[in-house]
Design an enzyme around this catalytic site. Structure first.
Site, PDB file in Angstrom:
ATOM      1  N   HIS A   1      56.076  58.480 -36.361  1.00 14.38           N
ATOM      2  CA  HIS A   1      55.763  57.616 -35.222  1.00 14.38           C
ATOM      3  C   HIS A   1      56.583  56.332 -35.275  1.00 14.38           C
ATOM      4  O   HIS A   1      56.844  55.778 -36.344  1.00 14.38           O
ATOM      5  CB  HIS A   1      54.263  57.292 -35.167  1.00 14.38           C
TER       6      HIS A   1
ATOM      7  N   ASP B   1      55.304  51.866 -42.909  1.00 12.19           N
ATOM      8  CA  ASP B   1      54.483  52.703 -42.023  1.00 12.19           C
ATOM      9  C   ASP B   1      54.994  52.607 -40.595  1.00 12.19           C
ATOM     10  O   ASP B   1      54.466  51.833 -39.813  1.00 12.19           O
ATOM     11  CB  ASP B   1      53.023  52.254 -42.107  1.00 12.19           C
TER      12      ASP B   1
ATOM     13  N   GLU C   1      54.113  59.879 -43.342  1.00 10.24           N
ATOM     14  CA  GLU C   1      53.142  58.832 -43.650  1.00 10.24           C
ATOM     15  C   GLU C   1      53.307  58.353 -45.086  1.00 10.24           C
ATOM     16  O   GLU C   1      53.658  59.140 -45.982  1.00 10.24           O
ATOM     17  CB  GLU C   1      51.710  59.342 -43.441  1.00 10.24           C
TER      18      GLU C   1
ATOM     19  N   ASP D   1      55.594  53.644 -33.319  1.00  6.96           N
ATOM     20  CA  ASP D   1      54.712  52.512 -33.030  1.00  6.96           C
ATOM     21  C   ASP D   1      54.168  51.902 -34.312  1.00  6.96           C
ATOM     22  O   ASP D   1      54.042  52.572 -35.343  1.00  6.96           O
ATOM     23  CB  ASP D   1      53.567  52.920 -32.104  1.00  6.96           C
TER      24      ASP D   1
ATOM     25  N   HIS E   1      49.952  47.899 -42.941  1.00  7.51           N
ATOM     26  CA  HIS E   1      49.029  47.173 -42.059  1.00  7.51           C
ATOM     27  C   HIS E   1      48.724  45.764 -42.567  1.00  7.51           C
ATOM     28  O   HIS E   1      47.821  45.112 -42.043  1.00  7.51           O
ATOM     29  CB  HIS E   1      47.709  47.948 -41.856  1.00  7.51           C
TER      30      HIS E   1
ATOM     31  N   GLU F   1      50.543  56.812 -32.575  1.00  8.92           N
ATOM     32  CA  GLU F   1      49.817  57.193 -33.788  1.00  8.92           C
ATOM     33  C   GLU F   1      48.873  56.092 -34.221  1.00  8.92           C
ATOM     34  O   GLU F   1      47.776  56.353 -34.717  1.00  8.92           O
ATOM     35  CB  GLU F   1      50.803  57.518 -34.910  1.00  8.92           C
ATOM     36  N   GLU F   2      49.278  54.848 -34.038  1.00  6.32           N
ATOM     37  CA  GLU F   2      48.451  53.723 -34.463  1.00  6.32           C
ATOM     38  C   GLU F   2      47.402  53.345 -33.411  1.00  6.32           C
ATOM     39  O   GLU F   2      46.515  52.548 -33.691  1.00  6.32           O
ATOM     40  CB  GLU F   2      49.338  52.499 -34.743  1.00  6.32           C
TER      41      GLU F   2
END
Length: 382
Positions: free
Chosen positions: A67, A100, A164, A69, A350, A135-136
């Site tokens: 992903h 990520d 991931e 995003d 994150h 995805e997020e």
């Protein structure tokens, strides 16, 4: 190290693709893939941009999935450097998405470029990329919709690596070969509102539900198995009342979540919960949301290829694990694909000052390329 992976990772990080925005990341990746002969298909669903790219037709399909995003960075002033200005410091690449998972995407692209340079076609399998910008976020219009589109035209993925960040202490120490299922329940227990001084004229749903909730919290749902821990039940939100201290509430709202193993189905969990609520004579309404079923990829050609590649590039194979939350692998595995997750160390994902070790980007590229080479060898030997 080669600068190719680092350079591409920096280009991706510099694009502020906060979910579900893509900000041109897929166009950048698509240009690299088109130069290799991939056929590109952009699939836009609502606010989400997806890229399906495939090289070859009619053979088993090896797919890299990821992903573009990222989660919001928060207050930029909390970062040691601007979150969307890729910065190298003390051997680490800093920036939102570094771990990520823009670093993984860069490694995938460069690995495929190197693999095709050294292994000209025809190959015994097709190559593909499934890249989403959802995805997020709510994960409604991303990989899930792409897989539905592929399934509708009977286009199957055989093997898939999701990029991931699976590693914990060092690159390649953990590979996810499955994930627990996630099932959320939104429960409303109905009572009768009234004055606390006159409880006989009311019906308190908090009191009524207490025993049932206790039983649900204490219940042993299964014992897990070789790959999965026992299923867990957790209450995540609970609310009742008007805010006044002298009012018996007329309704109790409870949100809970199961993380469940392959020992149980979502339907079995629903039936057990509803049986307990009914046993306690509750007046209730319950909405269920299946966030994803559990999936497991047992040792076979994909796991074998990955473990051999990790031994070759990192010195030892990975620990296979199904721990952690959910990923987009839950949408791909039910189609029959073998799915594993392999990516950088996840310690800073994150977080403020998200980063990835620069040397890990090069090593991850080598692992991805070695996996393709091992898969090629296994297919040729069979």
């Amino acid at each position: 190290m080669s600068s190719e992976t680092l350079s591409l990772a920096k280009q991706l990080i510099s694009r502020p693709s906060i979910t579900p925005a893509d900000e041109g990341c897929q166009q950048l990746l698509g240009e690299r893939l088109a130069a290799l002969g991939f056929e590109l298909e952009t699939l836009v669903f609502e606010d989400t941009t997806n890229l399906w790219a495939r090289l070859g037709r009619g053979k088993p399909v090896f797919c890299f999935a990821g992903h573009t995003d990222v989660v919001p960075p928060g207050d930029p002033s909390d970062w040691s450097s601007p979150p969307f200005e890729p910065t190298i410091k003390d051997g680490y690449l800093f920036g939102r998405g570094a771990a990520d998972m823009k670093g993984s995407l860069a490694a995938m692209i460069v690995a495929v470029e190197a693999f095709l340079e050294h292994n000209p076609q025809p190959l015994p399998f097709d190559l593909a990329f499934l890249i989403t910008s959802d995805e997020e976020g709510p994960f409604i219009n991303g990989t899930k919709r792409v897989i539905e589109t592929l399934e509708a035209r009977d286009e199957k993925i055989t093997w898939c690596i999701v990029g991931e960040p699976s590693s914990t202490e060092r690159l390649g120490d953990v590979v996810k070969n499955g994930r627990r299922g996630s099932l959320t329940g939104d429960l409303a227990v109905h009572g009768v509102q009234g004055h606390v001084a006159y409880p006989h004229l009311a019906k308190n749903p908090v009191h009524d539900a207490a025993a049932a909730l206790h039983q649900l919290a204490q219940q042993r749902w299964d014992d897990g198995n070789e790959y999965f821990p026992p299923t867990t039940f957790q209450i995540s939100n609970i609310h009742a009342g008007t805010g006044a201290g002298n009012v018996i509430p007329g309704r109790l709202d409870v949100q809970f979540n199961f993380r469940f193993s392959t020992e149980l189905t979502a339907q079995q969990l629903k039936q057990q919960v509803e049986a307990i609520l009914t046993e306690h004579n509750l007046d209730y309404h319950l909405n269920w949301t299946l966030n994803g079923p559990p999936f497991l990829t047992e040792p076979d050609i994909l796991v074998d290829a990955v473990q051999t590649a990790l031994t070759r590039c990192c010195g030892e194979p990975a620990q296979l694990s199904t721990a952690g939350g959910t990923s987009d692998g839950r949408f791909i595995a039910p189609t029959g694909a073998q799915v594993i997750e392999l990516g950088p160390v996840n310690a800073t994902i994150h977080k403020v000052n998200e980063c990835v070790r620069v040397s890990d980007l090069e090593q991850l590229t080598e692992v991805y390329q070695a996996t393709l080479e091992e898969l090629l060898s296994l297919c040729q030997s069979n």
